[in-house]
Design a protein around this motif. Structure first.
Motif, PDB file in Angstrom:
ATOM      1  N   LEU A   1       0.729  -1.064   0.054  1.00 47.26           N
ATOM      2  CA  LEU A   1       0.057  -0.204  -0.089  1.00 47.26           C
ATOM      3  C   LEU A   1       1.033   1.181   0.033  1.00 47.26           C
ATOM      4  O   LEU A   1       1.795   1.021   0.662  1.00 47.26           O
ATOM      5  CB  LEU A   1      -0.814   0.063   1.219  1.00 47.26           C
ATOM      6  CG  LEU A   1      -2.064   1.060   1.180  1.00 47.26           C
ATOM      7  CD1 LEU A   1      -2.927   0.668   0.040  1.00 47.26           C
ATOM      8  CD2 LEU A   1      -2.900   0.938   2.445  1.00 47.26           C
ATOM      9  N   LYS A   2       0.511   2.377  -0.752  1.00 43.86           N
ATOM     10  CA  LYS A   2       1.047   3.538  -0.833  1.00 43.86           C
ATOM     11  C   LYS A   2       1.192   4.151   0.529  1.00 43.86           C
ATOM     12  O   LYS A   2       0.224   4.183   1.277  1.00 43.86           O
ATOM     13  CB  LYS A   2       0.618   4.510  -1.851  1.00 43.86           C
ATOM     14  CG  LYS A   2       0.813   4.057  -3.361  1.00 43.86           C
ATOM     15  CD  LYS A   2       0.429   4.929  -4.225  1.00 43.86           C
ATOM     16  CE  LYS A   2       0.547   4.535  -5.743  1.00 43.86           C
ATOM     17  NZ  LYS A   2      -0.409   3.435  -6.180  1.00 43.86           N
ATOM     18  N   ARG A   3       2.415   4.870   0.944  1.00 44.43           N
ATOM     19  CA  ARG A   3       2.663   5.315   2.233  1.00 44.43           C
ATOM     20  C   ARG A   3       1.106   6.344   2.661  1.00 44.43           C
ATOM     21  O   ARG A   3       0.867   6.356   3.460  1.00 44.43           O
ATOM     22  CB  ARG A   3       4.060   6.064   2.240  1.00 44.43           C
ATOM     23  CG  ARG A   3       4.094   7.045   3.803  1.00 44.43           C
ATOM     24  CD  ARG A   3       4.219   6.010   5.046  1.00 44.43           C
ATOM     25  NE  ARG A   3       5.335   4.987   4.932  1.00 44.43           N
ATOM     26  CZ  ARG A   3       5.836   4.124   5.787  1.00 44.43           C
ATOM     27  NH1 ARG A   3       4.862   4.280   6.978  1.00 44.43           N
ATOM     28  NH2 ARG A   3       6.595   3.549   6.011  1.00 44.43           N
ATOM     29  N   ASP A   4       1.042   7.233   1.542  1.00 46.83           N
ATOM     30  CA  ASP A   4      -0.174   8.270   1.795  1.00 46.83           C
ATOM     31  C   ASP A   4      -1.250   7.672   2.139  1.00 46.83           C
ATOM     32  O   ASP A   4      -2.305   8.067   2.980  1.00 46.83           O
ATOM     33  CB  ASP A   4      -0.328   9.251   0.605  1.00 46.83           C
ATOM     34  CG  ASP A   4       1.269  10.092   0.516  1.00 46.83           C
ATOM     35  OD1 ASP A   4       1.737  10.391   1.671  1.00 46.83           O
ATOM     36  OD2 ASP A   4       1.166  11.040  -0.402  1.00 46.83           O
ATOM     37  N   ASP A   5      -1.644   6.408   1.428  1.00 44.56           N
ATOM     38  CA  ASP A   5      -3.010   5.843   1.252  1.00 44.56           C
ATOM     39  C   ASP A   5      -3.079   5.233   2.826  1.00 44.56           C
ATOM     40  O   ASP A   5      -3.927   5.058   3.466  1.00 44.56           O
ATOM     41  CB  ASP A   5      -3.059   4.908   0.511  1.00 44.56           C
ATOM     42  CG  ASP A   5      -3.322   5.473  -0.965  1.00 44.56           C
ATOM     43  OD1 ASP A   5      -3.770   6.750  -0.898  1.00 44.56           O
ATOM     44  OD2 ASP A   5      -3.108   4.746  -1.914  1.00 44.56           O
ATOM     45  N   ALA A   6      -1.800   4.607   3.168  1.00 46.30           N
ATOM     46  CA  ALA A   6      -1.795   3.808   4.476  1.00 46.30           C
ATOM     47  C   ALA A   6      -1.894   4.707   5.475  1.00 46.30           C
ATOM     48  O   ALA A   6      -2.743   4.530   6.457  1.00 46.30           O
ATOM     49  CB  ALA A   6      -0.305   3.208   4.481  1.00 46.30           C
ATOM     50  N   MET A   7      -1.328   6.034   5.423  1.00 45.52           N
ATOM     51  CA  MET A   7      -1.520   6.862   6.757  1.00 45.52           C
ATOM     52  C   MET A   7      -2.893   7.590   6.869  1.00 45.52           C
ATOM     53  O   MET A   7      -3.616   7.317   7.851  1.00 45.52           O
ATOM     54  CB  MET A   7      -0.554   8.196   6.509  1.00 45.52           C
ATOM     55  CG  MET A   7       0.942   7.644   6.659  1.00 45.52           C
ATOM     56  SD  MET A   7       1.474   7.612   8.321  1.00 45.52           S
ATOM     57  CE  MET A   7       1.052   9.191   8.919  1.00 45.52           C
ATOM     58  N   ALA A   8      -3.513   7.982   5.545  1.00 46.32           N
ATOM     59  CA  ALA A   8      -4.961   8.162   5.641  1.00 46.32           C
ATOM     60  C   ALA A   8      -5.954   7.234   6.231  1.00 46.32           C
ATOM     61  O   ALA A   8      -6.805   7.571   6.945  1.00 46.32           O
ATOM     62  CB  ALA A   8      -5.183   8.643   4.226  1.00 46.32           C
ATOM     63  N   ILE A   9      -5.629   6.019   5.796  1.00 48.15           N
ATOM     64  CA  ILE A   9      -6.554   5.058   6.314  1.00 48.15           C
ATOM     65  C   ILE A   9      -6.335   4.751   7.894  1.00 48.15           C
ATOM     66  O   ILE A   9      -7.379   4.391   8.441  1.00 48.15           O
ATOM     67  CB  ILE A   9      -6.218   3.556   5.449  1.00 48.15           C
ATOM     68  CG1 ILE A   9      -6.689   3.737   4.005  1.00 48.15           C
ATOM     69  CG2 ILE A   9      -6.897   2.373   6.234  1.00 48.15           C
ATOM     70  CD1 ILE A   9      -6.073   2.524   3.088  1.00 48.15           C
ATOM     71  N   MET A  10      -5.113   4.706   8.212  1.00 44.78           N
ATOM     72  CA  MET A  10      -4.693   4.660   9.705  1.00 44.78           C
ATOM     73  C   MET A  10      -5.703   5.761  10.616  1.00 44.78           C
ATOM     74  O   MET A  10      -6.077   5.593  11.735  1.00 44.78           O
ATOM     75  CB  MET A  10      -3.389   4.540   9.707  1.00 44.78           C
ATOM     76  CG  MET A  10      -2.852   4.786  11.424  1.00 44.78           C
ATOM     77  SD  MET A  10      -2.815   6.038  12.244  1.00 44.78           S
ATOM     78  CE  MET A  10      -1.402   7.117  11.150  1.00 44.78           C
ATOM     79  N   ARG A  11      -5.252   6.952   9.889  1.00 48.27           N
ATOM     80  CA  ARG A  11      -5.983   8.069  10.789  1.00 48.27           C
ATOM     81  C   ARG A  11      -7.532   7.907  10.767  1.00 48.27           C
ATOM     82  O   ARG A  11      -8.077   7.998  11.785  1.00 48.27           O
ATOM     83  CB  ARG A  11      -5.448   9.423  10.092  1.00 48.27           C
ATOM     84  CG  ARG A  11      -4.209   9.801  10.424  1.00 48.27           C
ATOM     85  CD  ARG A  11      -3.723  10.799   9.475  1.00 48.27           C
ATOM     86  NE  ARG A  11      -2.347  11.114   9.936  1.00 48.27           N
ATOM     87  CZ  ARG A  11      -1.432  11.626   9.084  1.00 48.27           C
ATOM     88  NH1 ARG A  11      -1.712  12.192   7.808  1.00 48.27           N
ATOM     89  NH2 ARG A  11      -0.283  12.199   9.844  1.00 48.27           N
ATOM     90  N   GLY A  12      -8.123   7.489   9.728  1.00 51.27           N
ATOM     91  CA  GLY A  12      -9.804   7.223   9.769  1.00 51.27           C
ATOM     92  C   GLY A  12     -10.004   5.980  10.670  1.00 51.27           C
ATOM     93  O   GLY A  12     -11.053   6.175  11.509  1.00 51.27           O
ATOM     94  N   LEU A  13      -9.010   4.955  10.753  1.00 55.01           N
ATOM     95  CA  LEU A  13      -9.231   3.985  11.718  1.00 55.01           C
ATOM     96  C   LEU A  13      -9.306   4.499  13.214  1.00 55.01           C
ATOM     97  O   LEU A  13     -10.219   4.071  13.870  1.00 55.01           O
ATOM     98  CB  LEU A  13      -7.979   2.850  11.398  1.00 55.01           C
ATOM     99  CG  LEU A  13      -8.127   1.679  12.601  1.00 55.01           C
ATOM    100  CD1 LEU A  13      -9.171   0.939  12.748  1.00 55.01           C
ATOM    101  CD2 LEU A  13      -6.595   0.987  12.446  1.00 55.01           C
ATOM    102  N   PHE A  14      -8.340   5.274  13.470  1.00 52.20           N
ATOM    103  CA  PHE A  14      -8.178   5.549  14.724  1.00 52.20           C
ATOM    104  C   PHE A  14      -9.314   6.873  15.038  1.00 52.20           C
ATOM    105  O   PHE A  14      -9.810   6.766  16.449  1.00 52.20           O
ATOM    106  CB  PHE A  14      -6.928   6.407  15.181  1.00 52.20           C
ATOM    107  CG  PHE A  14      -6.016   5.483  15.665  1.00 52.20           C
ATOM    108  CD1 PHE A  14      -5.200   5.600  16.724  1.00 52.20           C
ATOM    109  CD2 PHE A  14      -5.248   4.443  14.753  1.00 52.20           C
ATOM    110  CE1 PHE A  14      -4.157   4.586  17.240  1.00 52.20           C
ATOM    111  CE2 PHE A  14      -4.237   3.465  15.015  1.00 52.20           C
ATOM    112  CZ  PHE A  14      -3.713   3.635  16.481  1.00 52.20           C
TER     113      PHE A  14
END
Length: 252
Positions: A183-196
């Motif tokens: 997964l691309k870093r920017d996508d992973a960061m956005a998804i993680m933030r939405g998760l939290f």
């Protein structure tokens, strides 16, 4: 508008002041005029600034935000008797604070860095005459919980005070895992933030065990990932993190 006098101008003082600035007048006291100016600039509004030497705290509401090792040095430079001393110093007992500072009352508080966005979980204990006032004050930066003893606030320090660092490690690790799988870093960061963000709301009303069971289908992806966490002893590591942090708070 009531005035809060900060003794110390570090990251925690700034985070608390960020949360309080809409409802309270802010004063800040420190050793270095350049650092005091930087504090004011970061806060984004005018504050009364004073150097520490011979500063008079007579009848002031003081927010003590210095390093625990500097208690004796800082207290020796102050004059007058404070109305109330709020201390955010980890592991620094009420007895030690009363022995070093001239104040009518002491309340220990343990906020966390989420104070700057009004989401701190702040635990409190101390002179019960100031219980209501302290909860009102720290409610300006999030949620409060009054505890019955100093042992409990030292444990809470390990959980809520240090907790953002633990969760940051989990967030970073989960993101790195997604990147490792492609997964691309920017996508992973956005998804993680939405998760939290979503999890933070869910956990308010649902027990963690029930939340986990609701996500984990038999033989599914969550069960596979969860088994890996258990194999990695993540649960026990978290339990030990609280123990180690609590013991360190007592040592301080």
């Amino acid at each position: 508008m009531k005035t809060i006098t900060f003794i110390g101008n570090g990251n925690m003082a700034l985070s608390i002041a960020e949360g309080l600035k809409e409802n309270y007048k802010i004063e800040v006291v420190g050793r270095d005029s350049k650092k005091l100016d930087a504090f004011e600039q970061k806060l984004g509004l005018h504050v009364e600034k004073s150097l520490l030497d011979n500063y008079n705290i007579e009848q002031k509401t003081v927010m003590l935000c210095v390093k625990p090792a500097n208690v004796e040095e800082v207290s020796a430079k102050l004059q007058g008797k404070a109305e109330i001393l709020y201390s955010v110093l980890a592991g620094t007992s009420i007895e030690k604070l009363k022995n070093n500072f001239n104040t009518s009352a002491v309340v220990r508080a343990m906020p966390n860095l989420a104070a700057s966005v009004g989401k701190s979980m702040t635990t409190l204990t101390g002179d019960t005459a100031y219980k209501e006032e302290s909860q009102t004050l720290f409610s300006s930066i999030g949620t409060t919980r009054w505890l019955g003893s100093e042992k409990e606030i030292d444990i809470a320090t390990a959980l809520a005070g240090s907790g953002p660092a633990y969760l940051a490690l989990i967030a970073e690790s989960l993101t790195d895992g997604a990147v490792k799988q492609g997964l691309k870093r920017d996508d992973a960061m956005a998804i993680m933030r939405g998760l939290f963000d979503g999890f933070g709301t869910l956990i308010q009303d649902i027990h963690p065990a029930l939340l986990k069971d609701g996500v984990m289908s038999p033989g599914g992806t969550t069960a596979a990932g969860y088994a890996a966490l258990e194999q990695g002893n993540v649960r026990n590591a978290c339990i030990e993190a609280i123990e180690k942090a609590y013991k360190k708070a007592v040592e301080l």
